[in-house]
Design an enzyme around this catalytic site. Sequence first.
Site, PDB file in Angstrom:
ATOM      1  N   GLU A  38       7.913   3.824  82.864  1.00  0.00           N
ATOM      2  CA  GLU A  38       8.773   2.660  82.763  1.00  0.00           C
ATOM      3  C   GLU A  38      10.017   3.126  82.008  1.00  0.00           C
ATOM      4  OE1 GLU A  38       6.331  -0.448  81.014  1.00  0.00           O
ATOM      5  OE2 GLU A  38       8.134  -1.689  80.921  1.00  0.00           O
ATOM      6  N   ARG A 264      -6.391   8.420  77.494  1.00  0.00           N
ATOM      7  CA  ARG A 264      -5.049   8.752  77.059  1.00  0.00           C
ATOM      8  C   ARG A 264      -5.109   9.713  75.879  1.00  0.00           C
ATOM      9  NH1 ARG A 264      -2.048   4.357  77.151  1.00  0.00           N
ATOM     10  NH2 ARG A 264      -0.529   4.904  75.575  1.00  0.00           N
ATOM     11  N   LYS A 274       5.405   3.640  72.490  1.00  0.00           N
ATOM     12  CA  LYS A 274       6.867   3.619  72.576  1.00  0.00           C
ATOM     13  C   LYS A 274       7.448   2.536  71.671  1.00  0.00           C
ATOM     14  CE  LYS A 274       6.976   3.766  77.121  1.00  0.00           C
ATOM     15  NZ  LYS A 274       7.369   3.735  78.527  1.00  0.00           N
TER      16      LYS A 274
HETATM   17  P1  ATP Z   1       3.287   3.598  75.609  1.00  0.00           P
HETATM   18  O1  ATP Z   1       1.844   3.245  75.506  1.00  0.00           O
HETATM   19  O2  ATP Z   1       3.687   4.758  74.776  1.00  0.00           O
HETATM   20  O3  ATP Z   1       4.217   2.449  75.451  1.00  0.00           O
HETATM   21  P2  ATP Z   1       3.343   3.329  78.400  1.00  0.00           P
HETATM   22  O4  ATP Z   1       1.996   3.482  78.972  1.00  0.00           O
HETATM   23  O5  ATP Z   1       3.863   1.969  78.292  1.00  0.00           O
HETATM   24  O6  ATP Z   1       3.459   4.141  77.066  1.00  0.00           O
HETATM   25  P3  ATP Z   1       4.683   4.226  80.741  1.00  0.00           P
HETATM   26  O7  ATP Z   1       6.099   4.587  80.898  1.00  0.00           O
HETATM   27  O8  ATP Z   1       4.174   3.024  81.423  1.00  0.00           O
HETATM   28  O9  ATP Z   1       4.409   4.162  79.196  1.00  0.00           O
HETATM   29  O10 ATP Z   1       3.759   5.457  81.084  1.00  0.00           O
HETATM   30  C1  ATP Z   1       3.892   6.249  82.237  1.00  0.00           C
HETATM   31  C2  ATP Z   1       2.587   6.921  82.510  1.00  0.00           C
HETATM   32  O11 ATP Z   1       2.203   7.731  81.394  1.00  0.00           O
HETATM   33  C3  ATP Z   1       1.460   5.934  82.730  1.00  0.00           C
HETATM   34  O12 ATP Z   1       0.751   6.322  83.882  1.00  0.00           O
HETATM   35  C4  ATP Z   1       0.616   6.039  81.494  1.00  0.00           C
HETATM   36  O13 ATP Z   1      -0.725   5.828  81.804  1.00  0.00           O
HETATM   37  C5  ATP Z   1       0.881   7.470  81.035  1.00  0.00           C
HETATM   38  N1  ATP Z   1       0.704   7.574  79.580  1.00  0.00           N
HETATM   39  C6  ATP Z   1       1.336   6.861  78.622  1.00  0.00           C
HETATM   40  N2  ATP Z   1       0.881   7.170  77.397  1.00  0.00           N
HETATM   41  C7  ATP Z   1      -0.076   8.122  77.583  1.00  0.00           C
HETATM   42  C8  ATP Z   1      -0.932   8.856  76.711  1.00  0.00           C
HETATM   43  N3  ATP Z   1      -0.900   8.683  75.380  1.00  0.00           N
HETATM   44  N4  ATP Z   1      -1.792   9.748  77.256  1.00  0.00           N
HETATM   45  C9  ATP Z   1      -1.816   9.943  78.588  1.00  0.00           C
HETATM   46  N5  ATP Z   1      -1.049   9.291  79.463  1.00  0.00           N
HETATM   47  C10 ATP Z   1      -0.177   8.386  78.975  1.00  0.00           C
HETATM   48 MG    MG Z   2       3.045   1.164  80.680  1.00  0.00          MG
END
Ligand code: ATP
Ligand code: MG
Length: 561
Positions: A38, A264, A274
């Site tokens: 995102e 994760r 984030k």
């Molecule tokens: P955050 O939890 O940091 O806000 P998010 O999941 O909202 O991150 P996205 O931009 O939606 O951030 O993530 C893009 C991809 O990265 C998604 O498929 C998500 O599952 C993966 N991702 C995010 N954080 C992790 C993590 N800590 N470990 C593994 N994969 C991750």
């Molecule tokens: Mg997300």
Amino acid sequence: MEILEDSEKKPLDFIRQIIADDLQNGKHQKIVTRFPPEPNGFLHIGHAKSICLNFGVAEEYAGTCNLRFDDTNPSKEDVAYVQSIEKDVHWLGFEWREKVLYASDYFPQLYDFAVELIKQGKAYVCELLPDEIREYRGTLTEPGRESPYRQRSVEENLQLFTQMKNGEFSEGTHVLRAKIDMASPNLNMRDPVIYRVLKAHHHRTGNTWKIYPMYDYTHCLSDMLEGITHSLCTLEFQDHRPLYDWVLDTLSTPCHPRQIEFARLNLTYTVMSKRKLLKMVEGGFVDGWDDPRMLTISGLRRRGYTPASIRNFCKTIGIGKSESRIDMGVLENEIRSDLNLRAERRMCVLDPVKVILDNYPDDLVEEMTGMNHPQAPDMGERAIPFAREIYIEREDFMENPTKKYHRLGPGREVRLRYGYLIQYVSHSKDEATGRITEIHCTYDPETKGGTAPDGRKVKGTIHWVCAKKGLPVTVRLYDRLFSVEDPEADKNIDFLEHLNPMSKVIISDAIAEPSLAALQPGETVQFERQGYFCADSVESIAGKPVLNRTVTLRDSWESKK
Ligand code: ATP
Ligand code: MG
């Protein structure tokens, strides 16, 4: 690719096993994955895990991986984030298919699919207010209640949905909901909202749309439109999988990607969300998203981490199904072992005290020869100037040396790395503070390069820099950003309370051997006995280096536990 191929030795993780089986039994001829960030923040080390998995399996199984921005929430998104994400994925060493993809490119198709759901009697426009929707949804122990708008006719729903699209309603008054099951034990299946009214400017579609599709609805259809075979995501999406499947099944789409969840990445001594990273940036607790202490990809890059070290880290931790917290030391070890192979050695005195060699000619400057890497002769040599006055590390002298202390002190002889053996003569100090001001020694002219022809042994070898020719440098000693393993452990304590006050120590009077003047921004060296240091990509300029400590030579946190 620099990933060390050891997959022959290691058993496949469960995701690679599924993919290998699907290829073998002919379910798929070619696999397609995607990484769907995102654009609402910078990528962090957790995303690197997902990137290495998605792009990694595509590479290993001769498939493709799409970079797709999941840009369905215009109010939080920004093109600056899009650019940084593209840069980071490339920097990690991965390529995507032809062009970057955006969920927003599918808005017209997603709209048509919603109309199709309405026509099937599987979606309806609901006028409950957001709070009411929540209240009607029920809880884990109580079933939900049906919305009074659930039984609207197809015609009425089509009419209202068109009006939503045309911007005739204000935000929060109308939503489109999937008609599934208000009594489902899975809350995600209790008539989830799939479209909402939002009158925001979108970074790609401008003001065209007054309604935006929700993540769950968008994601499965985007995967389907791209022919994704395996949609790999983190465990929190497990409960969303029935909805993912419901949308694709209900619309009888030509293909149905398989969603598979993995754990994760969580790391000790940091926070990963984030939202929290944004809070640190906006609150000025760090110097931006690329602060070298941040576990963002851009922060790690600025700190001196290499793409190979991050990829190796992701490989080391592997892919599993249960959440755990990886020790920060594991990441630090990866960069240590990578830089140990690549980084040229240099000498730099971080806390200088002057040594005067009484018997060394006043105006002579000699050139000593130092190896750029003691284990890799092919990395060459460098000249290191030597003269009567040199600097050594303050902690390499002890007025009353203990038995185990093998460095300089009264009565002691030590070796100057690539220099001479020197013998203590006297020292002076500031009586008021007790601080040593100067040390006098003699050098043995027979020991150039550091060995004594008579075979006598000295126990200590210390680094030094020529006072006359040395280069003043600014050094920033970075350390872990938080001082506790889990800054989020206690919900009653703000995670910011656990910031490590010593995470950034600036030394403005360090002195390095003159070859450091040639160091290019982004280049890393090992300062012997000190650690790995990277010329800052923003503030360092040729001749005036600003060095960021990437990592120490040993894990000092392990012993603190
Ligand atoms: P955050 O939890 O940091 O806000 P998010 O999941 O909202 O991150 P996205 O931009 O939606 O951030 O993530 C893009 C991809 O990265 C998604 O498929 C998500 O599952 C993966 N991702 C995010 N954080 C992790 C993590 N800590 N470990 C593994 N994969 C991750
Ligand atoms: Mg997300």
